[in-house]
Design an enzyme around this catalytic site. Structure first.
Site, mmCIF file in Angstrom:
data_model
loop_
_atom_site.group_PDB
_atom_site.id
_atom_site.type_symbol
_atom_site.label_atom_id
_atom_site.label_comp_id
_atom_site.label_asym_id
_atom_site.label_seq_id
_atom_site.Cartn_x
_atom_site.Cartn_y
_atom_site.Cartn_z
ATOM 1 C CB SER A 1 -0.965 -0.023 1.279
ATOM 2 O OG SER A 1 -1.979 0.849 0.890
ATOM 3 C CG HIS B 1 -5.951 -2.491 1.644
ATOM 4 N ND1 HIS B 1 -5.434 -2.157 0.115
ATOM 5 C CD2 HIS B 1 -5.095 -1.329 2.687
ATOM 6 C CE1 HIS B 1 -4.031 -1.480 0.400
ATOM 7 N NE2 HIS B 1 -4.320 -0.622 1.272
ATOM 8 C CG ASP C 1 -6.793 -2.619 -2.691
ATOM 9 O OD1 ASP C 1 -7.412 -2.441 -1.713
ATOM 10 O OD2 ASP C 1 -5.708 -3.699 -2.154
#
Length: 323
Positions: A177, A301, A264
């Site tokens: 991320s 995610h 996600d």
């Protein structure tokens, strides 16, 4: 009825004031992106990682004057039997045992003890990696305030420290991320200095940070306002917050593996796909792979570590590099 009216008035006031606050105090956008003040998990002693993660040593590095960053070094499973009671110096020397090294760069919110990060480190350890988990400046027990340049400096400093102590071992970066932006920034810096990462792994990566902010549900409430998107991008630029993974991937020549889940809900899957295509077009000769995870897996995610085939997938990727 009066209570409901007051609640509605409050919500309207918050809605109207948010852009004004951002205009008057643009630095608050950085706090929202890094979310480093959300110090989760609570009540964890980062100086004693053995309470969270076995066979792990805590230490600190000073990438700049006045800045101290915390790092956990988790051993490969093959060394667990030798690790009991060993000193930080022993852990440092163990980096040169020939096992591959993974520098793990986490996303925003929380510290290196957050559960999905710990679970991934356990998997990589069992797969035979030394894993170095970094809390950037301002995160966890690290000092200072975060910035894009600061986080990049922290990651680059750790990489150079690892290279000094790991002999000829394979050294890779894994960015998740926000950490994907840190990882590609640092990889570009390494390349500019005449070297290259052995491999780069990006988990749930974005194209650039502004495109993630623009699709955030709260931001979408304002996108219909004339000029809001331009205002948002200008504010990011004024705060030197770019994290341009798309440009970085275009410039990088090191092997690249992208991991992204179709469900996600933070960084849209299409951003990982775009980076993959950018990489293929820019350097068709470079070894580039992308592993996609169906929405039916529910990895979203943060939970790609739940893939039972993840160690094998990473191992196969590295084997193609001679690692």
């Amino acid at each position: 009825m009066a209570v409901m009216k007051r609640a509605v008035s409050f919500l309207i006031a918050v809605y109207v004031s948010a852009p004004l606050v951002l205009y008057l105090l643009p630095w608050t956008l950085g706090y929202a992106i890094f979310a480093h003040l959300l110090r989760v998990p609570l009540f964890v002693d980062l100086g004693r990682p053995e309470k969270t993660l076995n066979h792990t040593c805590n230490f600190y590095l000073g990438p700049e004057d006045g800045i101290t960053v915390g790092v956990w070094h988790t051993l490969p499973a093959s060394q667990w039997g030798e690790a009991a009671g060993r000193s930080p110096e022993w852990y440092r020397e163990a980096l040169g045992d020939g096992s591959p090294v993974m520098i793990y760069l986490h996303g925003n919110v929380g510290n290196r003890a957050k559960d999905h990060r710990v679970q991934l480190v356990k998997i990589l350890s069992r797969a035979g990696f030394h894993v170095l988990s970094l809390d950037y400046r301002g995160f966890g027990d690290s000092t200072g305030q975060p910035s894009e340049s600061g986080l990049t400096t922290d990651a680059l400093y750790l990489y150079e420290w690892v290279k000094r102590h790991s002999g000829g071992s394979l050294v890779c970066m894994w960015g998740h991320s926000l950490g994907s932006g840190v990882a590609t920034n640092a990889a570009v810096k390494v390349q500019e200095r005449g070297s290259s990462l052995d491999a780069l792994i990006l988990e749930a990566p974005f194209t650039r940070i502004g495109e993630v902010v623009a699709v955030y549900p709260l931001t979408k409430l304002y996108t219909f306002l004339p000029g809001f998107e331009d205002f948002l991008w200008d504010t990011l630029e004024a705060n030197n917050l770019v994290f341009a993974n798309d440009d970085n991937v275009k410039a990088l020549t090191c092997p690249l593996l992208i991991l992204h889940a179709e469900d996600d809900d933070i960084v849209p899957y299409h951003m990982g796909q775009k980076l993959y295509q950018v990489s293929l077009r820019a350097h068709p000769e470079r070894h580039t792979e992308m592993i996609s995870y169906k929405a039916s897996h529910g990895f979203s995610h943060c939970d790609i570590y739940l893939d039972p085939n993840l160690p094998e997938s990473v191992g196969d990727f590295l084997k193609t590099l001679g690692g």
